[in-house]
Design a protein around this motif. Structure first.
Motif, PDB file in Angstrom:
ATOM      1  N   ASP A  23       0.853  -1.060  -0.125  1.00 39.47           N
ATOM      2  CA  ASP A  23      -0.020  -0.004   0.103  1.00 39.47           C
ATOM      3  C   ASP A  23       0.787   1.354   0.060  1.00 39.47           C
ATOM      4  O   ASP A  23       1.721   1.480   0.937  1.00 39.47           O
ATOM      5  N   ARG A  24       0.904   2.175  -1.142  1.00 38.70           N
ATOM      6  CA  ARG A  24       1.778   3.113  -1.133  1.00 38.70           C
ATOM      7  C   ARG A  24       1.081   4.174  -2.005  1.00 38.70           C
ATOM      8  O   ARG A  24       0.110   4.007  -3.098  1.00 38.70           O
ATOM      9  N   TYR A  25       1.244   5.430  -1.756  1.00 37.93           N
ATOM     10  CA  TYR A  25       1.197   6.656  -2.677  1.00 37.93           C
ATOM     11  C   TYR A  25       2.251   6.989  -3.420  1.00 37.93           C
ATOM     12  O   TYR A  25       3.487   7.018  -2.772  1.00 37.93           O
ATOM     13  N   GLU A  26       1.998   7.163  -4.477  1.00 39.69           N
ATOM     14  CA  GLU A  26       3.272   7.695  -5.572  1.00 39.69           C
ATOM     15  C   GLU A  26       2.645   8.884  -6.239  1.00 39.69           C
ATOM     16  O   GLU A  26       2.214   8.618  -7.320  1.00 39.69           O
ATOM     17  N   ALA A  27       3.212  10.027  -5.694  1.00 37.51           N
ATOM     18  CA  ALA A  27       2.499  11.171  -6.368  1.00 37.51           C
ATOM     19  C   ALA A  27       3.473  12.166  -6.938  1.00 37.51           C
ATOM     20  O   ALA A  27       4.629  12.325  -6.634  1.00 37.51           O
ATOM     21  N   PHE A  28       2.918  12.734  -8.177  1.00 37.65           N
ATOM     22  CA  PHE A  28       4.133  13.640  -8.698  1.00 37.65           C
ATOM     23  C   PHE A  28       3.340  15.063  -8.766  1.00 37.65           C
ATOM     24  O   PHE A  28       2.109  15.299  -9.064  1.00 37.65           O
ATOM     25  N   LEU A  29       4.210  16.314  -8.678  1.00 42.14           N
ATOM     26  CA  LEU A  29       3.633  17.499  -8.642  1.00 42.14           C
ATOM     27  C   LEU A  29       4.504  18.229  -9.642  1.00 42.14           C
ATOM     28  O   LEU A  29       5.572  18.891  -9.366  1.00 42.14           O
ATOM     29  N   PRO A  30       3.881  18.488 -10.989  1.00 41.29           N
ATOM     30  CA  PRO A  30       4.664  19.058 -12.069  1.00 41.29           C
ATOM     31  C   PRO A  30       4.280  20.689 -12.054  1.00 41.29           C
ATOM     32  O   PRO A  30       2.970  20.851 -11.798  1.00 41.29           O
ATOM     33  N   ILE A  31       5.242  21.673 -11.818  1.00 41.75           N
ATOM     34  CA  ILE A  31       5.155  22.918 -11.714  1.00 41.75           C
ATOM     35  C   ILE A  31       5.672  23.599 -12.816  1.00 41.75           C
ATOM     36  O   ILE A  31       6.670  23.488 -13.107  1.00 41.75           O
TER      37      ILE A  31
ATOM     38  N   THR B 223       0.076  23.760 -11.811  1.00 46.17           N
ATOM     39  CA  THR B 223       0.436  22.380 -11.460  1.00 46.17           C
ATOM     40  C   THR B 223      -0.747  21.435 -11.334  1.00 46.17           C
ATOM     41  O   THR B 223      -2.121  22.069 -11.498  1.00 46.17           O
ATOM     42  N   TYR B 224      -0.581  20.194 -11.076  1.00 47.82           N
ATOM     43  CA  TYR B 224      -1.700  19.310 -10.777  1.00 47.82           C
ATOM     44  C   TYR B 224      -1.070  18.225 -10.153  1.00 47.82           C
ATOM     45  O   TYR B 224       0.239  17.928 -10.140  1.00 47.82           O
ATOM     46  N   ILE B 225      -1.890  17.300  -9.332  1.00 53.10           N
ATOM     47  CA  ILE B 225      -1.180  16.058  -8.795  1.00 53.10           C
ATOM     48  C   ILE B 225      -1.662  14.790  -9.666  1.00 53.10           C
ATOM     49  O   ILE B 225      -2.841  14.623  -9.950  1.00 53.10           O
ATOM     50  N   ARG B 226      -0.752  14.016 -10.024  1.00 53.29           N
ATOM     51  CA  ARG B 226      -0.649  12.739 -10.684  1.00 53.29           C
ATOM     52  C   ARG B 226      -0.337  11.809  -9.816  1.00 53.29           C
ATOM     53  O   ARG B 226       0.866  11.655  -9.390  1.00 53.29           O
ATOM     54  N   GLU B 227      -1.294  10.688  -9.269  1.00 56.74           N
ATOM     55  CA  GLU B 227      -0.826   9.715  -8.445  1.00 56.74           C
ATOM     56  C   GLU B 227      -0.954   8.358  -9.252  1.00 56.74           C
ATOM     57  O   GLU B 227      -1.805   8.206 -10.096  1.00 56.74           O
ATOM     58  N   MET B 228      -0.141   7.583  -9.156  1.00 59.20           N
ATOM     59  CA  MET B 228       0.161   6.455 -10.096  1.00 59.20           C
ATOM     60  C   MET B 228      -0.932   5.415  -9.839  1.00 59.20           C
ATOM     61  O   MET B 228      -1.105   4.617 -10.858  1.00 59.20           O
TER      62      MET B 228
ATOM     63  N   MET C  25       3.090  14.961 -20.493  1.00 61.74           N
ATOM     64  CA  MET C  25       2.274  14.667 -19.546  1.00 61.74           C
ATOM     65  C   MET C  25       2.134  16.165 -18.951  1.00 61.74           C
ATOM     66  O   MET C  25       2.482  16.510 -17.954  1.00 61.74           O
ATOM     67  N   ASP C  26       1.195  16.688 -19.521  1.00 67.32           N
ATOM     68  CA  ASP C  26       0.871  18.108 -19.024  1.00 67.32           C
ATOM     69  C   ASP C  26      -0.614  18.537 -18.516  1.00 67.32           C
ATOM     70  O   ASP C  26      -0.955  19.597 -18.151  1.00 67.32           O
ATOM     71  N   SER C  27      -1.342  17.624 -17.987  1.00 67.24           N
ATOM     72  CA  SER C  27      -2.687  17.742 -17.441  1.00 67.24           C
ATOM     73  C   SER C  27      -3.103  16.383 -16.846  1.00 67.24           C
ATOM     74  O   SER C  27      -2.496  15.370 -17.015  1.00 67.24           O
ATOM     75  N   LEU C  28      -4.049  16.525 -15.862  1.00 64.41           N
ATOM     76  CA  LEU C  28      -4.477  15.302 -15.170  1.00 64.41           C
ATOM     77  C   LEU C  28      -5.476  14.226 -15.856  1.00 64.41           C
ATOM     78  O   LEU C  28      -5.342  13.356 -15.736  1.00 64.41           O
TER      79      LEU C  28
ATOM     80  N   ILE D 288      -7.884  -7.192 -26.708  1.00 63.64           N
ATOM     81  CA  ILE D 288      -7.158  -6.133 -26.340  1.00 63.64           C
ATOM     82  C   ILE D 288      -6.883  -6.025 -24.805  1.00 63.64           C
ATOM     83  O   ILE D 288      -8.048  -5.706 -24.372  1.00 63.64           O
ATOM     84  N   VAL D 289      -6.097  -5.684 -24.308  1.00 59.16           N
ATOM     85  CA  VAL D 289      -5.998  -5.491 -22.901  1.00 59.16           C
ATOM     86  C   VAL D 289      -5.195  -4.188 -22.349  1.00 59.16           C
ATOM     87  O   VAL D 289      -4.010  -4.137 -23.169  1.00 59.16           O
ATOM     88  N   CYS D 290      -5.512  -3.310 -21.641  1.00 56.93           N
ATOM     89  CA  CYS D 290      -4.961  -2.241 -21.277  1.00 56.93           C
ATOM     90  C   CYS D 290      -5.132  -2.162 -19.620  1.00 56.93           C
ATOM     91  O   CYS D 290      -6.205  -2.258 -19.370  1.00 56.93           O
ATOM     92  N   THR D 291      -4.348  -1.479 -19.164  1.00 60.68           N
ATOM     93  CA  THR D 291      -4.526  -0.920 -17.750  1.00 60.68           C
ATOM     94  C   THR D 291      -3.656   0.692 -17.646  1.00 60.68           C
ATOM     95  O   THR D 291      -3.139   0.911 -18.529  1.00 60.68           O
ATOM     96  N   GLY D 292      -4.299   1.319 -16.693  1.00 56.05           N
ATOM     97  CA  GLY D 292      -4.010   2.608 -16.870  1.00 56.05           C
ATOM     98  C   GLY D 292      -4.150   3.482 -15.334  1.00 56.05           C
ATOM     99  O   GLY D 292      -4.685   2.777 -14.380  1.00 56.05           O
ATOM    100  N   GLY D 293      -3.880   4.544 -15.258  1.00 58.38           N
ATOM    101  CA  GLY D 293      -3.966   5.429 -14.162  1.00 58.38           C
ATOM    102  C   GLY D 293      -4.864   6.631 -14.727  1.00 58.38           C
ATOM    103  O   GLY D 293      -4.679   7.708 -14.082  1.00 58.38           O
ATOM    104  N   ASN D 294      -5.965   6.561 -15.510  1.00 56.57           N
ATOM    105  CA  ASN D 294      -6.739   7.649 -15.852  1.00 56.57           C
ATOM    106  C   ASN D 294      -8.024   7.680 -14.881  1.00 56.57           C
ATOM    107  O   ASN D 294      -9.157   7.658 -15.253  1.00 56.57           O
ATOM    108  N   TYR D 295      -7.855   7.768 -13.640  1.00 57.19           N
ATOM    109  CA  TYR D 295      -8.862   7.504 -12.698  1.00 57.19           C
ATOM    110  C   TYR D 295      -9.904   8.844 -12.695  1.00 57.19           C
ATOM    111  O   TYR D 295      -9.595  10.004 -12.783  1.00 57.19           O
ATOM    112  N   GLY D 296     -11.353   8.478 -12.951  1.00 63.35           N
ATOM    113  CA  GLY D 296     -12.324   9.557 -13.141  1.00 63.35           C
ATOM    114  C   GLY D 296     -12.316  10.210 -14.468  1.00 63.35           C
ATOM    115  O   GLY D 296     -13.182  11.099 -14.868  1.00 63.35           O
ATOM    116  N   THR D 297     -11.395   9.773 -15.364  1.00 65.15           N
ATOM    117  CA  THR D 297     -11.311  10.113 -16.882  1.00 65.15           C
ATOM    118  C   THR D 297     -11.255   8.820 -17.732  1.00 65.15           C
ATOM    119  O   THR D 297     -11.085   7.755 -17.274  1.00 65.15           O
TER     120      THR D 297
END
Length: 555
Positions: A117-125, A135-140, A261-264, A533-542
């Motif tokens: 269990d971990r958070y891995e967050a990025f903050l591009p400014i 900025t925005y927060i991108r969590e993996m 990688m310029d937006s959520l 076709i199989v894909c996994t991703g991190g586009n939560y809520g989008t």
């Protein structure tokens, strides 16, 4: 008097200007928080004159042997061995197949590797033309950035150092002027308390290897290589062998690698696999994800529940699609509509339970989580109906979970044990973790599988329920699971816990049947093209990858 006012205004402007920090914090920042579990590694069970003992991660506790199975529990809820699974404190069941250990008789061992269990967050400014810091927060791994929709960050010098303010919205439609977090910038670290924990962001200096980018910054040039042949049940081949344009796939993968990688909402693809004519022909990973890593499949795990129920029926478990829910669960009810509810209603999301996510008394899974409900089966059965079973479809994760409860009740066997015996072993699922509720498999989603194993789910359906020489599902169950029985979302239909829709393909329509989960978790088959076709991703809520963009490459 006017001179005094002028001097006061000038002093105020001077102090305001001094408060705005000139420190440059533009760039990419990263924070990782890990919450365990720490109990992992080699497990040893051995016999002593006093009885069986178990050792793991510094713990030494008595164990119980029942037939060929062992069980024990660590103090403080740190984990337990039960039914051939390691049950972690995070409520995941990980297979723990014991093998004979060296050093003498009556010694058994296994390697325990539970979900981390971990958070891995990025903050591009980035600094904008008007001087503000965007900025925005991108969590993996989860919805963190979606719920805290940061849009800018402010840094100001105060008497005690430099204060940081993260500004944005709490929802898509809300104003983006809310203060989401207040923190500090000190010793090269941006510390922001959010969601009950503090994220210490440090600047990313090695962008070439950062997981924030699909494959580093700057990215390398992509050249196709076929998947590796492994002993996991997947035959492999090449794109050319199965009639898929290599040039088209190379261009697409390159576009993913080059993506800014310029937006959520920017596509964050974690894996992409393609199989055709029963052969795995493409296997690519991005953002630091890799072949042996189990991925959270979210609601796509609902379709595994359909597979499990069908597999149990195939072996003779006396559960039928018209089995009454309340009678099977041994619960009485005065509501005639509830007495008429069947397994099919749960499988098609037409049971009629109140699952309003904004109603704290409903059977919505988030509401049950937030309220700390323990017995989800019992609670769901007591939730009022908002419609007659079969009348309309309403997406409700606790309904397939209740369907799993019916199976466990009739079979008299834990769902996790049946899953391992009827699905995992014949399909050679190796590295998987089953999400639990009330001590057994949760049918609403959240289990984790490697992408190659996730792809087997769609391939099993494409094979008509057969894997190798074994008929795991009946062809009739496969057909009904993928049938367009109900409209569940706009232009999207639902069968037995499987979604389907139509895609344009060279001037005609083809129907895709798929397991789908939040963030872009998709295991999809198109029978007419003999394609998976199989894909996994991190586009939560989008919206994640649209699989139809790959169809023009299929000849």
């Amino acid at each position: 008097m006017n001179k005094l006012i002028s001097f006061a205004v000038l002093a105020l402007l001077a102090s305001t200007a001094a408060a705005q920090s000139t420190t440059d914090i533009t760039g990419l920042w990263e924070a990782t928080l890990r919450f365990g579990p720490d109990v992992r590694g080699p497990l040893l069970i051995y016999r002593t004159p006093q009885g069986w003992m178990a050792e793991i991660a510094g713990y030494k506790v008595p164990a119980t042997r029942t037939g060929q199975s062992f069980s024990f529990r660590l103090p403080g809820g740190k984990g337990e061995l039960r039914n051939g699974f390691w049950i972690s404190e995070l409520n995941f069941a990980t297979p723990a197949h014991l093998i004979a250990a060296g050093g003498g008789p009556n010694r058994w061992g296994a390697w325990i590797e539970p979900v981390d269990d971990r958070y891995e967050a990025f903050l591009p400014i980035a600094r904008q033309a008007d001087g503000t810091l965007r900025t925005y927060i991108r969590e993996m791994r989860r919805n963190f950035g979606f719920f805290l929709r940061a849009s800018r960050i402010e840094l100001r010098t105060s008497s005690g150092g430099q204060d940081v303010r993260l500004i944005g919205a709490m929802s898509r439609r809300g104003p983006d002027t809310l203060t989401l977090a207040r923190g500090r910038f000190e010793d090269g670290t941006i510390s922001l308390p959010m969601r009950g924990v503090t994220f210490d962001f440090t600047r990313v200096t090695d962008t070439a290897n950062s997981r924030f980018y699909p494959r580093g910054n700057p990215p390398a040039r992509y050249h196709y290589t076929p998947p590796v042949q492994l002993d996991d049940g997947w035959p492999v081949g090449t794109l050319d062998e199965v009639g898929i344009s290599r040039d088209s796939i190379e261009r697409f993968v390159q576009s993913v690698i080059d993506m800014k990688m310029d937006s959520l909402s920017t596509l964050q693809l974690h894996s992409l696999l393609i199989a055709r004519h029963g052969k795995l022909v493409l296997e690519e990973y991005f953002h630091g994800h890799y072949r042996d890593e189990p991925h959270d499949t979210r609601s796509a795990s609902k379709s595994w529940m359909a597979v499990l129920i069908g597999a149990a029926m195939q072996t003779g478990v006396p559960l039928r699609i018209d089995s009454p829910v309340y009678q099977t669960m041994g619960v009485s009810t005065d509501d005639p509509r509830k007495r008429a509810m069947t397994l099919e209603h749960l499988m098609t999301m037409t049971a009629g339970f109140n699952c309003d996510p904004d109603d704290s008394t409903s059977a919505d899974e988030d509401q049950l989580n937030d309220r700390g409900i323990q017995d989800w089966y019992h609670y769901t059965l007591n939730v009022p109906l908002v419609s007659t079973p079969g009348e309309k479809a309403f997406y409700c994760s606790t309904e397939p979970n209740l369907a799993g409860g019916m199976l466990a009740k009739v079979a008299g066997e834990p769902l996790i044990v049946m899953f391992d015996r009827l699905i995992a072993q014949p399909l050679k699922l190796a590295n998987y973790h089953l999400g639990l509720r009330d001590g057994d498999l949760y049918g609403g989603g959240g289990s984790r599988f490697t992408s190659r194993d996730f792809a087997k789910m769609a391939q099993l359906m494409l094979n008509g329920g057969r894997w190798g020489s074994r008929q795991i599902l009946s062809p009739e169950w496969v057909h009904q699971s993928g049938a367009a029985l109900r409209d569940i979302f706009p232009n999207q239909q639902y069968g037995y816990l499987w979604n389907s829709l139509e895609y344009d393909y060279h001037g005609r329509k083809v129907r895709a049947i798929f397991a789908g989960g939040n963030g872009g978790q998709v295991s999809l088959e198109i029978p007419e093209l003999d394609l998976v076709i199989v894909c996994t991703g991190g586009n939560y809520g989008t919206r994640g990858l649209k699989p139809e963009v790959l169809l023009p490459a299929v000849n």
